[in-house]
Enzyme design. Structure first.
Site, short mmCIF file in Angstrom:
data_model
loop_
_atom_site.label_atom_id
_atom_site.label_comp_id
_atom_site.label_asym_id
_atom_site.label_seq_id
_atom_site.Cartn_x
_atom_site.Cartn_y
_atom_site.Cartn_z
N ASN A 92 -2.78 1.03 0.66
CA ASN A 92 -2.08 0.20 -0.32
C ASN A 92 -1.63 -1.08 0.36
OD1 ASN A 92 -0.66 -0.86 -2.44
ND2 ASN A 92 0.94 0.69 -2.47
N GLU B 179 2.09 14.08 0.50
CA GLU B 179 1.17 13.42 1.42
C GLU B 179 0.50 14.44 2.33
OE1 GLU B 179 3.18 8.98 1.80
OE2 GLU B 179 3.02 10.28 3.57
N GLY C 128 5.01 10.45 -3.02
CA GLY C 128 4.33 11.64 -3.51
C GLY C 128 3.96 12.56 -2.35
N SER D 168 2.63 -1.16 -0.04
CA SER D 168 3.14 0.21 -0.04
C SER D 168 4.64 0.23 0.24
CB SER D 168 2.40 1.02 1.03
OG SER D 168 2.93 2.32 1.12
N SER D 169 5.38 0.96 -0.59
CA SER D 169 6.82 1.14 -0.35
C SER D 169 6.99 2.14 0.78
CB SER D 169 7.50 1.65 -1.62
OG SER D 169 7.40 0.72 -2.66
N SER E 298 0.69 6.79 -1.98
CA SER E 298 0.77 5.37 -1.71
C SER E 298 -0.44 4.68 -2.31
CB SER E 298 0.81 5.13 -0.20
OG SER E 298 0.82 3.75 0.08
N GLY E 299 -0.21 3.64 -3.09
CA GLY E 299 -1.28 2.93 -3.76
C GLY E 299 -1.55 3.42 -5.16
N THR F 29 5.47 1.55 -7.49
CA THR F 29 6.33 0.37 -7.48
C THR F 29 6.11 -0.48 -8.72
OG1 THR F 29 6.31 0.35 -5.06
CG2 THR F 29 6.97 -1.68 -6.16
#
Length: 1062
Positions: free
Chosen positions: A193, A431, A429, A196-197, A143-144, A148
């Site tokens: 992020n 985590e 990804g 973040s999605s 994330s970040g 996206t």
């Protein structure tokens, strides 16, 4: 000369930024980028290599990270691992995504210029166009890390650079505008992020046979529904809640029962304690989202229904409950219940009952229903479960609605199977947090499946290429993570199966019993460890409520707390019944009545995710994949910061070193014979400048000249394979040294070619002009000859028939004779009335000749001319045959005055005379005493003749007193005005001389009416002097005019002889 060639000499899996000055490099300049030429061999030490396959020490993680650092420092955020694109988030705007950059990468070989996301997108697009095989691009990372944004750039490239069909232009906008809507409902601010999605997304972009985007389809995975009811400190819920509260119209918020206040007033938004973020403008985002709704095809009613669902979640969170004296729970916030019932379109009492009671179905002989009250904790759990269910199902409905707008409408065209797709997978990804729960377990399981697919497809493609080229395939040792995938998903013995079994087991099942069941079932597995099963050293790192999995990317500890609840994800039946009766059309579609009929237990969250992941694998296995790995350089989201520990963590968990090792297990470089020979042929005299034989023989000659060792390369059927990057670098360095000579040669050849081409163009142009002009002249000459021959022929025929009546045979000749005669008359008109010459007319114009002659004189006489001729007639009567110089005066017309510019009449004299002046002439007056010559002006008026000296009027002579005028018969200009003694005041007669004696005397005689008083003497003229005396002028012929006073007192005038006569 400026050279720009492709880096085709670099590996198909790699091409170095520095290997050639033919390539461009992107260098940071105050947050932007500029393009410069790679011109030095030392550039490799500064910016690294643009493909990790070219790392000499490819097994070293430190070398890998150092190459990333060098490139990141120069704003080179993209690097290849073969066909895998690695991207490092710069956390700033780079000027590398303009349309000019898109044009630069369109249609260019994947490795010809520096790595870029546009190169990855274009490579997949060209494969779709040329091979008609579906493609997919897998984007993963923390994330970040920029996943996206990467998917947006790829969509932007396709919608900008692909051709457009006339009836699908709207698809481009809808593909782009689907992102803001999904981000508003599916993205949130997290600690790592700001955007973040919180869901996985797979998007298919459909292209027609011409390559135009004609449709799309989106599949979403594992939305983080728990964020609706809970956020960690410093995080936010989904963006749409804050956008609505910050920027919604007052009328809209009033209808939704909301207030434009601090989001902290809403229970579901208060836990993160982060209502606003400096990097996010909720007002601006709201404008973008509302515009996107319109573009996608939402009408106003649908948008309002959707926002009612969003508002209902906020109201649901603000509902409070209390306990009465009977220990029963009830709703204490009637206002919130009223708003909630109105927004969802349900009965408030039914909703209150469903939130505080549970309906049980008991099967005995028949089916019975039992209502059981819920305690306060159960009510709060039911409320949160309802909120998560409403939001999660609404998000799924939203994705389906977007899919409807992206669907291609031309069914005939669609069923013709002429379309292809490119899939974009924006997935979480690997985590690893301090506390990893059910969500991390599912995410890492997904990454295990994707890694398994990646390894299988990579090795498969490698093996197929080696076999196609006839190169021996060498077995590659790698970590096969199928054992971990089986550990998670195996039937009956996998973690998901055990978790589902524990959720369905009757009795007192809990997270701890689930952990114990895992220990009993998987206790001997090499990749599974718990606190109980671990040895002394490992046990300290694994908590009592945790289990550890040894993933391909490393070890991860999972805390089992909440596993069962999150896996169950159940909603009480009576709440479903109430939602199925909703008047809100969106909620009604999300809660279908068939759920109430189906008595089977719904599938658990883990099973649903496993099935959806299996479906995703089925989709991806049918497509040719491309990979993009995104890396976050620091946790502070600051540009320019490169945290090595964090980077190393991501490199490990993204499996980048494993990817690199698999690709480098065989040959690091492979290229077609044609491309290899084209690039490196300058290094061998036998292949430069052109190789005329077979490509294989040319490459063999080249590598032999370069002293390649047998173990360094292999020659396939169409490609050369080089094992070591060092071999390639030495070749590139040799080419770099050779380039100066090549440049000079190219300059020389180009200049020579340019000048020769210029000369040839000029020569060709000159020849063309010459041939054209010669043709024009020849055609003109031929035309003139034809016309001349025709004219001569007609002239001769007309001459023969000239005496015949006018007919077509002689009309040209007669017209020519007539025209010639008239032109002769025009050129030879008589100069005066005395000129008797006249051209002789042809026989056909004899009758016309008299009229022409007469008209020629008549047309030349104006009124003034006629008056002058009348005076000429008078002069003729008086002087013809009597005065010698009369014939010379005949051709000259009489004029109104003989005073030139230098002899103008003085203004004072004009004022004295007025406008009565008729004629003026310069004369010479001879005194009566001594005969001295005095220049004077003789002015003739209507009644008098005036003798003027400059501004003085010397003498006036009335015509009535004039006795006569005497002139000689010779050619002199003397004339005497005879005056009576009384009027002359005893001065005597006037003796005058002028050059125009005939004209002057004639005009004077006419004005004074003394025509018959003109006396022409033969030898002398007597004139009166003062006091009765008499003077004499003696005239004699001579050679020239002379005037003298003789001894006898006479005035002697010698007149020149004139032989001409009229």
């Amino acid at each position: 000369v400026r050279l720009q060639t492709s880096s085709e000499g670099l590996p198909d899996s790699a091409s170095s930024d520095l290997t050639s000055m033919f390539m461009f490099k992107e260098v940071g300049v105050e947050g932007g980028v500029r393009l410069v030429m790679e011109s030095t061999l030392s550039a490799r030490d500064r910016v690294g290599v643009q493909d990790f396959l070219l790392l000499e020490n490819y097994t070293s993680e430190a070398a890998f990270i150092e190459n990333l650092r060098r490139r990141y420092k120069e704003n080179l955020i993209y690097t290849y691992i073969g066909s895998v694109l690695v991207s490092v988030n710069p956390y700033k705007e780079l000027e590398i995504y303009s349309k000019q950059h898109m044009e630069r990468y369109r249609g260019v070989n994947f490795y010809e210029i520096s790595p870029h996301i546009f190169a990855l997108a274009d490579n997949s697009y060209r494969a779709v166009r040329t091979e008609r095989r579906d493609q997919c691009i897998l984007i993963s990372g923390e994330s970040g890390a920029g996943k996206t944004e990467a998917s947006k750039k790829i969509l932007q490239y396709y919608t900008t650079m692909c051709p457009t069909r006339h009836n699908t232009h709207y698809i481009r906008e809808r593909l782009l505008q689907s992102n803001p809507v999904l981000e508003a409902f599916g993205n949130a601010k997290t600690l790592r992020n700001d955007n973040s999605s919180r869901f996985g997304k797979y998007m298919d972009v459909q292209f027609d046979y011409k390559g135009a985007p004609i449709g799309g389809h989106i599949i979403n995975y594992l939305l983080e529904k728990s964020r609706v009811v809970h956020q960690n400190h410093g995080e936010r819920s989904f963006h749409i809640f804050y956008q609505l509260l910050e920027s919604g119209d007052n009328s809209l918020l009033t209808r939704l029962g909301l207030q434009k206040t601090n989001p902290q007033h809403y229970h579901y938004l208060v836990k993160g304690n982060c209502p606003r973020v400096s990097s996010i403008s909720d007002k601006h985002s709201w404008k973008i989202v509302t515009k996107a709704f319109t573009v996608i095809g939402f009408n106003e009613e649908e948008v309002e229904e959707l926002l009612k669902v969003v508002a209902s979640v906020l109201h649901l969170g603000n509902m409070q409950f209390g306990v009465d004296e009977f220990e029963e729970t009830h709703v204490t916030t009637d206002t919130q219940l009223k708003y909630l019932a109105e927004l969802l379109g349900v009965a408030g009492s039914a909703l209150s009952e469903a939130l505080t009671h549970k309906k049980l179905h008991i099967l005995f002989v028949g089916e019975k229903t039992m209502i059981s009250p819920l305690n306060l904790d159960q009510v709060l759990s039911a409320r949160d479960a309802l909120a998560k269910a409403i939001y999660g199902r609404t998000f799924t409905w939203l994705v389906q609605k977007i899919n409807q707008s992206l669907a291609f409408q031309d069914e005939v065209y669609y069923t013709s199977k002429c379309s292809s797709v490119i899939g974009l997978l924006d997935i979480y990804g690997f985590e690893v947090f301090q506390q990893n729960s059910f969500e991390q377990f599912c995410i890492n399981y997904c990454n295990e499946k994707l890694q398994q697919l990646f390894i299988e497809l990579t090795l498969k493609s490698e093996q197929e290429e080696y076999e196609a080229e006839g190169i021996g395939w060498e077995t590659v040792e790698y970590f096969n993570n199928k054992i971990i995938c089986d550990l998670v998903e195996e039937k009956f013995r996998g973690i998901i199966a055990i978790l589902d079994e524990e959720c369905l087991r009757p009795g007192d099942a809990s997270d701890i019993t689930f952990l114990e069941k895992l220990e009993d079932t998987l206790g001997g597995h090499a990749h599974f460890v718990t606190h109980k099963l671990a040895n002394g050293k490992t046990r300290k790192a694994v908590g009592r409520e945790e289990f550890r999995l040894l993933h391909y990317a490393g070890e991860v500890n999972y805390n089992v707390t909440g596993f069962l609840d999150k896996n169950n994800d159940l909603l009480y039946r009576n709440l479903k019944e109430v939602m199925c009766q909703s008047g809100n059309q969106i909620v009604k579609q999300c809660f279908h009545p068939d759920e109430l009929i189906d008595q089977r237990r719904p599938e658990t969250a883990a099973t649903q995710f496993k099935l959806s992941l299996a479906g995703l694998m089925d989709i991806l296995i049918l497509k040719e994949p491309s990979y993009m790995r995104c890396i976050k350089p620091n946790n502070g989201k600051q540009p320019g910061q490169f945290e090595e520990v964090l980077i190393r963590h991501q490199v490990k968990y993204l499996g980048l070193m494993e990817n690199l090792r698999v690709r480098r297990a065989g040959f690091a470089y492979r290229r077609s014979f044609e491309a290899f020979l084209q690039r490196y042929k300058p290094l061998c005299p036998d292949t430069w400048p052109n190789w005329r034989g077979q490509l294989l023989d040319g490459v063999s000659t080249l590598v032999k000249h370069l002293n390649y060792k047998p173990e360094e390369y292999r020659l396939g059927r169409t490609k050369i394979f080089i094992r070591f990057p060092k071999t390639l670098f030495l070749t590139e360095d040799a080419l770099e040294i050779r380039k100066k000579t090549i440049a000079i040669t190219l300059q020389k050849c180009w200049r020579g070619y340019r000048e020769r081409a210029k000369y040839q163009r000029i020569r060709h142009a000159v020849i063309m002009i010459q041939s054209w002009w010669r043709g024009v002249k020849g055609r003109r000459r031929a035309r003139h000859r034809r016309q001349a021959a025709d004219t001569i022929r007609m002239f001769i025929k007309g001459f023969i028939l000239r005496n015949e009546p006018r007919c077509p045979g002689n009309e040209y000749f007669l017209d020519h004779v007539r025209f010639s005669y008239l032109m002769t008359i025009k050129r030879n008109l008589p100069k005066s009335v005395l000129d008797k010459a006249w051209p002789r007319p042809p026989p056909s114009l004899t009758e016309v000749e008299t009229h022409t002659h007469t008209n020629s004189h008549r047309n030349t006489h104006t009124h003034t001319h006629t008056h002058s001729l009348e005076q000429k007639v008078v002069a003729s009567d008086m002087f013809k045959g009597q005065k010698d110089n009369y014939p010379q005066s005949v051709p000259r017309l009489f004029v109104g005055t003989r005073l030139g510019n230098n002899e103008e009449i003085n203004l004072k004299v004009l004022q004295t005379l007025g406008s009565d002046n008729k004629y003026g002439v310069a004369v010479t007056k001879y005194d009566r005493h001594g005969y001295r010559a005095r220049p004077r002006q003789l002015l003739l008026t209507a009644s008098t003749a005036v003798l003027v000296q400059e501004s003085k009027v010397k003498q006036r002579i009335d015509y009535t007193s004039l006795l006569g005028v005497s002139v000689s018969c010779h050619s002199d200009g003397f004339f005497v005005l005879h005056l009576p003694p009384a009027t002359s005041k005893q001065k005597g007669d006037l003796v005058l001389q002028c050059d125009h004696v005939i004209e002057t005397v004639t005009k004077l005689a006419i004005m004074a009416e003394k025509i018959h008083n003109i006396n022409i003497s033969q030898d002398s003229i007597k004139f009166a002097l003062a006091r009765g005396k008499e003077g004499v002028i003696d005239f004699t012929p001579g050679a020239e005019l002379r005037v003298i006073k003789t001894k006898n007192g006479h005035l002697a005038v010698m007149a020149p002889r004139i032989s001409s006569s009229v």
